[in-house]
Design an enzyme around this catalytic site. Structure first.
Site, PDB file in Angstrom:
ATOM      1  CG  MET A  32      39.420  40.502  36.547  1.00  0.00           C
ATOM      2  SD  MET A  32      39.796  40.611  38.418  1.00  0.00           S
ATOM      3  CE  MET A  32      41.610  40.888  37.880  1.00  0.00           C
TER       4      MET A  32
ATOM      5  CG  HIS B 247      41.771  41.050  27.962  1.00  0.00           C
ATOM      6  ND1 HIS B 247      42.510  42.082  28.375  1.00  0.00           N
ATOM      7  CD2 HIS B 247      41.536  40.207  29.163  1.00  0.00           C
ATOM      8  CE1 HIS B 247      42.783  42.085  29.603  1.00  0.00           C
ATOM      9  NE2 HIS B 247      42.365  40.662  29.942  1.00  0.00           N
TER      10      HIS B 247
ATOM     11  NE  ARG C 212      47.383  42.717  39.377  1.00  0.00           N
ATOM     12  CZ  ARG C 212      46.304  41.566  39.448  1.00  0.00           C
ATOM     13  NH1 ARG C 212      46.648  40.993  38.641  1.00  0.00           N
ATOM     14  NH2 ARG C 212      45.417  41.843  40.461  1.00  0.00           N
TER      15      ARG C 212
HETATM   16  P1  AMP Z   1      42.063  39.416  33.210  1.00  0.00           P
HETATM   17  O1  AMP Z   1      41.362  40.481  32.715  1.00  0.00           O
HETATM   18  O2  AMP Z   1      43.690  39.702  33.508  1.00  0.00           O
HETATM   19  O3  AMP Z   1      41.571  38.596  34.410  1.00  0.00           O
HETATM   20  O4  AMP Z   1      42.426  38.409  32.127  1.00  0.00           O
HETATM   21  C1  AMP Z   1      41.097  37.856  31.408  1.00  0.00           C
HETATM   22  C2  AMP Z   1      41.505  36.529  30.343  1.00  0.00           C
HETATM   23  O5  AMP Z   1      42.342  37.100  29.640  1.00  0.00           O
HETATM   24  C3  AMP Z   1      41.955  35.528  31.189  1.00  0.00           C
HETATM   25  O6  AMP Z   1      41.709  34.161  30.877  1.00  0.00           O
HETATM   26  C4  AMP Z   1      43.597  35.856  30.965  1.00  0.00           C
HETATM   27  O7  AMP Z   1      44.509  34.572  31.189  1.00  0.00           O
HETATM   28  C5  AMP Z   1      43.446  36.161  29.646  1.00  0.00           C
HETATM   29  N1  AMP Z   1      44.561  36.977  29.260  1.00  0.00           N
HETATM   30  C6  AMP Z   1      45.410  38.023  30.071  1.00  0.00           C
HETATM   31  N2  AMP Z   1      46.142  38.643  29.343  1.00  0.00           N
HETATM   32  C7  AMP Z   1      46.649  37.780  28.201  1.00  0.00           C
HETATM   33  C8  AMP Z   1      47.864  37.601  27.335  1.00  0.00           C
HETATM   34  N3  AMP Z   1      48.662  38.387  27.303  1.00  0.00           N
HETATM   35  N4  AMP Z   1      47.402  36.654  26.413  1.00  0.00           N
HETATM   36  C9  AMP Z   1      46.581  35.980  26.334  1.00  0.00           C
HETATM   37  N5  AMP Z   1      45.424  35.931  27.359  1.00  0.00           N
HETATM   38  C10 AMP Z   1      45.443  36.802  28.281  1.00  0.00           C
END
Ligand code: AMP
Length: 279
Positions: free
Chosen positions: A30, A37, A186
């Site tokens: 996102m 990421h 967040r």
């Molecule tokens: P998001 O943008 O928050 O929807 O996350 C996108 C992807 O990045 C998802 O597969 C999350 O699980 C992964 N992700 C987010 N934060 C972390 C983190 N701290 N460590 C590893 N993967 C992450």
């Protein structure tokens, strides 16, 4: 970094890659990208010829009372991070491009009704729908998801199996700040005292992990110890502390692998999640 806004544009690039016999990795995000990421993107780059990073704040996975509008966005910074990590392109569609009066959604039972699904009842339908659409648009060989969103990883694995997507789902470890806080877009919502308070999540999980390592089998005892640590923090309010079977997400009474210990905690108005898995 090439930023593609249209589905047709992305499809024609993917067609060229396929014609050349190249493999494709997809990293759905996102946006507002951070080191977590980046770790997914770098792994995808190592394992595929081409890597698409989708950067889309997906409206269908937010309830009306949630933070869709205020969710942080910075496509320029995201482009720099993707460039540095070696991604091939960013797919950054507008909501109307992805949902042109769509009436079709992907729903899953059971796995989506527990843990985060209890307080976010529409969330996983939005996630399954957007990820299915991305799979159909990008046709990746592999897709990369973080263990940070453990329930999401479990749900996506099941969806891929149930709907025969034929895509390899690669789970990647949680990347943390040096003080233990799991990296999250967040985290930017937190003021300095909330940022400090947020350490109770990783601290409490360490206590749970230690109890398990010392041979504690009683799940009630472990959950109580985790909750007690979080409750010491005045700015924290527990949404849930649960220990479940890592495949079915059904609650466990006695500890046994594979298990998922997952927590969701409000720090002020910000809802944060964290977990550990014992394989
Ligand atoms: P998001 O943008 O928050 O929807 O996350 C996108 C992807 O990045 C998802 O597969 C999350 O699980 C992964 N992700 C987010 N934060 C972390 C983190 N701290 N460590 C590893 N993967 C992450």
């Amino acid at each position: 970094m090439q930023i593609i806004k249209k589905i047709d544009g992305l499809r024609s690039i993917v067609r060229e890659w396929r014609r050349a016999g190249l493999t494709i990795g997809l990293v759905p995000t996102m946006g507002y990208l951070h080191e977590g990421h980046k770790s997914l993107i770098e792994r995808a780059v190592r394992e595929n010829d081409k890597v698409v990073v989708s950067d889309f704040v997906n409206p269908t996975q937010f309830a009306p009372n949630e933070d869709f509008e205020s969710y942080p966005r910075d496509i320029d910074a995201d482009a720099r991070l993707c460039e540095g990590a070696g991604a091939s392109l960013i797919f950054n569609p507008e909501p109307d491009e992805m949902y042109d009066n769509a009436l079709t959604f992907v729903d899953m039972r059971k796995l989506t009704e527990v843990l985060c699904g209890k307080t976010r009842p529409i969330h996983f339908s939005g996630v399954c729908t957007v990820v299915s659409k991305l799979f159909n648009i990008v046709t990746p060989d592999r897709a990369y998801f973080g263990q940070k969103d453990a329930q999401q990883l479990c749900v996506i694995r099941k969806m891929v199996k149930d709907l025969n997507f034929g895509i390899e789902i690669v789970g990647c470890p949680i990347i943390r700040e040096s003080d233990g806080l799991a990296k999250s877009s967040r985290n930017t919502y937190l003021n300095p005292s909330e940022r400090q308070a947020a350490l109770c999540l990783s601290r409490s999980l360490e206590i749970g992990k230690r109890l398990l390592a010392d041979g504690e089998k009683n799940i009630g005892v472990i959950i109580a110890a985790i909750a007690a640590e979080i409750e010491k923090e005045p700015l924290a309010k527990i949404d849930y502390v649960e220990i479940a079977d890592w495949n079915t997400l059904e609650p466990l009474e006695t500890a046994r692998a594979p298990l998922l210990c997952a927590i969701a905690v409000y720090i002020g108005k910000t809802r944060l999640i964290d977990n550990f898995i014992v394989e």
